[in-house]
Design a protein around this motif. Sequence first.
Motif, PDB file in Angstrom:
ATOM      1  N   GLY A 222       0.830  -1.195   0.000  1.00  0.00           N
ATOM      2  CA  GLY A 222       0.000   0.000   0.000  1.00  0.00           C
ATOM      3  C   GLY A 222       0.868   1.250   0.000  1.00  0.00           C
ATOM      4  N   MET A 223       0.347   2.333   0.535  1.00  0.00           N
ATOM      5  CA  MET A 223       1.072   3.603   0.524  1.00  0.00           C
ATOM      6  C   MET A 223       0.449   4.519   1.571  1.00  0.00           C
ATOM      7  SD  MET A 223       3.523   4.982  -1.369  1.00  0.00           S
ATOM      8  CE  MET A 223       3.508   4.156  -2.960  1.00  0.00           C
ATOM      9  N   ASN A 224       1.295   5.191   2.351  1.00  0.00           N
ATOM     10  CA  ASN A 224       0.763   6.153   3.323  1.00  0.00           C
ATOM     11  C   ASN A 224       1.517   7.473   3.266  1.00  0.00           C
ATOM     12  OD1 ASN A 224      -1.484   5.043   4.873  1.00  0.00           O
ATOM     13  ND2 ASN A 224      -0.031   3.458   5.515  1.00  0.00           N
ATOM     14  N   ASP A 225       0.817   8.527   3.647  1.00  0.00           N
ATOM     15  CA  ASP A 225       1.410   9.851   3.773  1.00  0.00           C
ATOM     16  C   ASP A 225       2.326   9.832   4.991  1.00  0.00           C
ATOM     17  OD1 ASP A 225       1.736  12.604   4.703  1.00  0.00           O
ATOM     18  OD2 ASP A 225       0.288  13.107   3.146  1.00  0.00           O
ATOM     19  N   LYS A 226       3.564  10.255   4.779  1.00  0.00           N
ATOM     20  CA  LYS A 226       4.532  10.238   5.880  1.00  0.00           C
ATOM     21  C   LYS A 226       5.167  11.626   6.047  1.00  0.00           C
ATOM     22  CE  LYS A 226       5.098   5.264   5.424  1.00  0.00           C
ATOM     23  NZ  LYS A 226       4.674   4.767   6.731  1.00  0.00           N
ATOM     24  N   SER A 227       4.284  12.627   6.034  1.00  0.00           N
ATOM     25  CA  SER A 227       4.737  14.008   6.226  1.00  0.00           C
ATOM     26  C   SER A 227       4.055  14.606   7.439  1.00  0.00           C
ATOM     27  CB  SER A 227       4.395  14.852   5.008  1.00  0.00           C
ATOM     28  OG  SER A 227       5.053  14.353   3.877  1.00  0.00           O
ATOM     29  N   ARG A 228       4.684  15.666   7.962  1.00  0.00           N
ATOM     30  CA  ARG A 228       4.064  16.400   9.069  1.00  0.00           C
ATOM     31  C   ARG A 228       3.028  17.364   8.503  1.00  0.00           C
ATOM     32  NH1 ARG A 228       9.537  16.926  10.174  1.00  0.00           N
ATOM     33  NH2 ARG A 228      10.294  15.484  11.773  1.00  0.00           N
ATOM     34  N   ALA A 229       2.284  18.003   9.423  1.00  0.00           N
ATOM     35  CA  ALA A 229       1.227  18.937   8.994  1.00  0.00           C
ATOM     36  C   ALA A 229       1.794  20.047   8.103  1.00  0.00           C
ATOM     37  CB  ALA A 229       0.547  19.529  10.220  1.00  0.00           C
ATOM     38  N   ASP A 230       3.031  20.467   8.366  1.00  0.00           N
ATOM     39  CA  ASP A 230       3.614  21.544   7.549  1.00  0.00           C
ATOM     40  C   ASP A 230       4.174  21.042   6.216  1.00  0.00           C
ATOM     41  OD1 ASP A 230       5.933  20.204   8.193  1.00  0.00           O
ATOM     42  OD2 ASP A 230       6.868  21.861   9.284  1.00  0.00           O
ATOM     43  N   GLY A 231       4.027  19.745   5.937  1.00  0.00           N
ATOM     44  CA  GLY A 231       4.474  19.198   4.648  1.00  0.00           C
ATOM     45  C   GLY A 231       5.878  18.621   4.673  1.00  0.00           C
ATOM     46  N   SER A 232       6.626  18.834   5.751  1.00  0.00           N
ATOM     47  CA  SER A 232       7.996  18.291   5.797  1.00  0.00           C
ATOM     48  C   SER A 232       7.954  16.795   6.101  1.00  0.00           C
ATOM     49  CB  SER A 232       8.818  19.034   6.852  1.00  0.00           C
ATOM     50  OG  SER A 232       8.254  18.818   8.137  1.00  0.00           O
ATOM     51  N   PRO A 233       8.899  16.025   5.558  1.00  0.00           N
ATOM     52  CA  PRO A 233       8.898  14.572   5.789  1.00  0.00           C
ATOM     53  C   PRO A 233       9.074  14.232   7.269  1.00  0.00           C
ATOM     54  CG  PRO A 233      10.455  15.180   4.046  1.00  0.00           C
ATOM     55  CD  PRO A 233       9.986  16.449   4.662  1.00  0.00           C
ATOM     56  N   ASN A 234       8.279  13.271   7.724  1.00  0.00           N
ATOM     57  CA  ASN A 234       8.306  12.855   9.123  1.00  0.00           C
ATOM     58  C   ASN A 234       9.253  11.663   9.257  1.00  0.00           C
ATOM     59  OD1 ASN A 234       7.676  12.616  11.781  1.00  0.00           O
ATOM     60  ND2 ASN A 234       5.541  11.993  11.473  1.00  0.00           N
ATOM     61  N   VAL A 235      10.525  11.943   9.518  1.00  0.00           N
ATOM     62  CA  VAL A 235      11.560  10.911   9.423  1.00  0.00           C
ATOM     63  C   VAL A 235      12.304  10.727  10.739  1.00  0.00           C
ATOM     64  CG1 VAL A 235      13.566  10.103   8.124  1.00  0.00           C
ATOM     65  CG2 VAL A 235      11.938  11.662   7.041  1.00  0.00           C
ATOM     66  N   ILE A 236      12.542   9.487  11.087  1.00  0.00           N
ATOM     67  CA  ILE A 236      13.479   9.156  12.169  1.00  0.00           C
ATOM     68  C   ILE A 236      14.819   8.838  11.498  1.00  0.00           C
ATOM     69  CG2 ILE A 236      14.039   7.453  13.957  1.00  0.00           C
ATOM     70  CD1 ILE A 236      10.998   6.946  14.211  1.00  0.00           C
ATOM     71  N   TRP A 237      15.848   9.643  11.798  1.00  0.00           N
ATOM     72  CA  TRP A 237      17.181   9.386  11.204  1.00  0.00           C
ATOM     73  C   TRP A 237      17.915   8.426  12.130  1.00  0.00           C
ATOM     74  CZ3 TRP A 237      16.998  10.726   6.432  1.00  0.00           C
ATOM     75  CH2 TRP A 237      16.265  11.845   6.035  1.00  0.00           C
ATOM     76  N   LEU A 238      17.678   7.139  11.896  1.00  0.00           N
ATOM     77  CA  LEU A 238      18.094   6.128  12.873  1.00  0.00           C
ATOM     78  C   LEU A 238      19.612   5.985  12.990  1.00  0.00           C
ATOM     79  CD1 LEU A 238      16.965   4.141  14.916  1.00  0.00           C
ATOM     80  CD2 LEU A 238      16.959   2.395  13.141  1.00  0.00           C
ATOM     81  N   GLN A 239      20.313   6.076  11.853  1.00  0.00           N
ATOM     82  CA  GLN A 239      21.775   5.926  11.941  1.00  0.00           C
ATOM     83  C   GLN A 239      22.382   7.050  12.788  1.00  0.00           C
ATOM     84  OE1 GLN A 239      23.873   3.228  10.027  1.00  0.00           O
ATOM     85  NE2 GLN A 239      24.642   3.821  12.048  1.00  0.00           N
ATOM     86  N   ASP A 240      21.864   8.263  12.622  1.00  0.00           N
ATOM     87  CA  ASP A 240      22.365   9.399  13.421  1.00  0.00           C
ATOM     88  C   ASP A 240      22.139   9.150  14.911  1.00  0.00           C
ATOM     89  OD1 ASP A 240      23.103  10.680  11.095  1.00  0.00           O
ATOM     90  OD2 ASP A 240      21.240  11.845  10.939  1.00  0.00           O
TER      91      ASP A 240
END
Length: 424
Positions: free
Chosen positions: A254-272
Motif C-alpha cells: 500500500g502507501m501512506n502519507d509520511k509528512s508532518r502537517a507543515d508538509g515536511s517529511p516525518n523521518v526518524i534518522w536512525l543511523q544518526d
Amino acid sequence: MKPDKPRSREPVLVNGIAYRWPERPIVVVCIDGGDPAYLRQGVEEGCIPNIASFMQRGFSTIADGTVPSFTCPNNMSIITGAPASMHGISGNYYLDTATGRAVVMTDPELLRGDTLLARFAHAGAKVASVTAKDKLRKQLGKDLAIARGNINFSSEKADRCTIEENGIDDVLGLVGMPLPDMYSAELSLFVLEAGIKILERERPDLIYLSLTDYIQHKYAPNEPEAMRFYCDIDEKIGRLAGLGALVALTADHGMNDKSRADGSPNVIWLQDILDKEFGQGDTKVICPITDYFVAHHGALGGFVRVWCRGKATAADVIRVVKTLNGVESVLDKPTVCELYDLPPDREGDVAVIAATNVCIGAAEADHDLSGLNGFRLRSHGGVSEAKVPFILSQPLNDEYRRKAGAAMLKSYQIFDFAINGTAE
Ligand SMILES: [Zn+2]
C-alpha cells in the motif's frame, strides 16, 4: 515460436502447490503501490467501472502482503506463490556480513527455488512477463525459457528488446506507444497495453504484469492525478477481460502519507541516533527500500534493518529504539523472521518498523530528498502498508470460496486462486 514439446495437461507443482492447467489465459496484474484506498476512492467516484464490476461479480477481498512491504519481496512472493523465507528476497538490499557491503537483491541468483512462471513454461505453457522497472525483470524471468517463445521485458527498456534476450522485438511498434519516461504514469500504462497486445497476438497461458508506484508515491487517493491514473488502468483491465482472460489484481504494497502537517517529511534518522549513542561505525542501518529509482521517495520507507558491527548488541539497540516516537515495533532477528516468515541469513540483528505516518532513514546526510520537489513524502515498507487488494474477474468455485472464508488470504496466493480457484 511454438513450444518444442506437447502441452502437458498435468497439474504443475510449484513450491508445494499443484496448479491446474489454465483453461483460458490467466492475467495477474500487480498494481505497484496499489493501496486499497485508491480502489475505494475509484469506486466511490465511479471511475473504475471494470474493476468495480469484478469486485461485485467476481471475487474481492483485502489480503496480507509480504512484510517488509516493498516491491521486490512482494513481486517474488507473487510469482513463487511462497513467503520470503522460501524465496529469499526480503528487500532491495541486505548487508553481506562477510564483506560489510550492502548487496542489491535484484540478482536472479539470490532468488531461491522456482517461479511458477518458469515451471509452467517448462511444462509447455506459453508465458509472458512484463514489468515497468527493469530492476525486476531478471528475477521475474529467472529460468524462463526465452528460446521456447516465452516473453520477458520491461517498459523502461522496451526500445531495446531482442528475440534472444526478451523473446520479443519491436515492442514499441506492437504496443503503439512511445518509450515512456522512467518517472511517469505511462511507464505502467505501457505494461498493461503491452499485455493487451501480447494477449491478442499470442494468447499466452499466463501473463504477469507488474506496474510502478510513481503516481501513488506522489498523489493521495483523493487527488485528481491519482484517479486519472486509475481510470486509465481500469480501461486497460477491461480490455484484458474483454479478450477472454481471467484477470486477477493485487498489489505489492500500500502507501501512506509520511509528512508532518507543515508538509515536511516525518523521518526518524536512525543511523544518526545510533551513532550518537554507540559511536560511528558500531551499527549499520540498511534501508531495504533503496534502489536507483529513489527520486520519488528519497530511499525512505517504513522498515529498516540494523546490523550490530561492534560493541552494541541487539538488546542495546532495541533499548534505545524503543524510546523513539514513531516506531511501531522493534524486533530482534528471530522474532521478526518468525512473525513475518523472513529468511534469517538476510535479516539484520534488529528490525525497526515505523508507525503509519512515519519513515525511518539511515543518516540524514545520506538521503537526497530534493526529488520530492515540494511534494509530501508518501511511502511504504511497514506493516501499515501491507494490506493489499485481492480481486478476481470471476467468482470462486466452492472449494476456494471455503478457503477464502476460513482465513485471511496472502497476496502470494493470487495465482493459486486465479488458476485453481476459478476452475470448475
Ligand atoms: Zn512497489
